[in-house]
Design a protein around this motif. Structure first.
Motif: not given
Ligand SMILES: Nc1ncnc2c1ncn2[C@@H]1O[C@H](COP(=O)(O)OP(=O)(O)OP(=O)(O)O)[C@@H](O)[C@H]1O
Length: 262
Positions: A12, A18, A40, A42-43, A55, A175
């Protein structure tokens, strides 16, 4: 392999990556669950597959291959053809992704027409058929409803119905059950599993619920702090977790009468 990710880093802005060193592969019809604590990464991983990092997010290293294509080199037009048709995403609350002042029917028809040249009546019939397939009673009344008139479970079924409309080879789910009560979670998990079984769709699902992962996944990826802690067959990781972190996740699953419900 349908999906192959190699040496993937996600950054990012200009800061250090990240997410680091993600590798995975998925065959048609396989289910991968990505588990790990909040933040962590995942997304970020599933969004990078769909090419929709938020972003300033970008793939700063590595490769994602999907159905023989290197996703790092697609044109905007190629992405447009891929998304919705060959891969589709199911969100935590599909209701949030929809317009609250338009009926479900209106939005479903628009979605189908964005990806095809169907006329209104044909699109409506297809939408109702898909809603019926997701075991939603009375598709006509669902089509006439607004999102706020449906329960969370019904909205998720609508989201899944839209996502599977064009028989994508890959479904990405972020999720998909966490906004739901436990009973509805189990129903949505069953619906997703049926989709996977019926149509041979591969599924990558992000969940913080290792119990949901255990009952659905062929493969498991455990992430912490942007790194992959463990990756492999779900059965072997659940049976013999190798890292303290995975053991901790498993230990957090409640036991009933001495039996751990994962
Ligand atoms: N829009 C963004 N701008 C800047 N950094 C971001 C953005 N989205 C995510 N990140 C960074 O990526 C990290 C991982 O976020 P991500 O949402 O991928 O984790 P996650 O495991 O899915 O967490 P959660 O379960 O809370 O959704 C965050 O801690 C943050 O540092």
């Amino acid at each position: 392999m349908l999906l192959e990710i190699k040496d993937l880093d996600i950054s990012y802005g200009d800061s250090a990556p990240t997410v680091q060193d993600v590798e995975l592969s998925l065959a048609a019809g396989e289910v991968l669950a990505i588990v790990g604590e909040s933040g962590s990464g995942k997304t970020s991983v599933i969004r990078s597959i769909l090419g929709v990092l938020p972003g300033s997010g970008r793939i700063s290293r590595g490769q994602i291959n999907f159905a023989g294509q290197d996703l790092g080199h697609l044109s905007a037009e190629e992405w447009r053809r891929l998304r919705g048709k060959e891969m589709a995403m199911i969100f935590q609350d599909s209701g949030n992704m929809m317009n609250p002042v338009q009926t479900i029917g209106h939005q479903f028809r628009e979605y189908l027409q964005t990806h095809s040249d169907m006329q209104d009546t044909e699109a409506d019939e297809m939408a109702k058929d898909l809603l019926g397939r997701m075991h939603l009673p009375d598709p006509d009344s669902i089509m006439a409803s607004y999102t706020f008139e449906l329960s969370g479970g019904m909205r998720q079924r609508v989201g899944i119905a839209m996502a599977i409309a064009f028989h994508p080879q890959l479904l990405l789910a972020d999720e998909p059950t966490s906004a739901l009560d436990v009973t509805t979670q189990a129903q949505i998990v069953r619906e997703l599993m049926q989709v996977v079984r019926d149509s041979g769709t591969a599924l990558v699902m992000v969940t913080h619920n290792i119990g949901v992962a255990a009952c659905m996944a062929d493969k498991l990826m455990v992430m912490a702090g942007g790194k992959v802690m463990e990756y492999g067959s779900a059965a072997s990781i659940l049976d013999k977790p190798q890292t303290a972190y995975t053991k901790k996740l498993l230990a957090a699953v409640p036991e009933i009468g001495g039996v751990r419900y994962v």
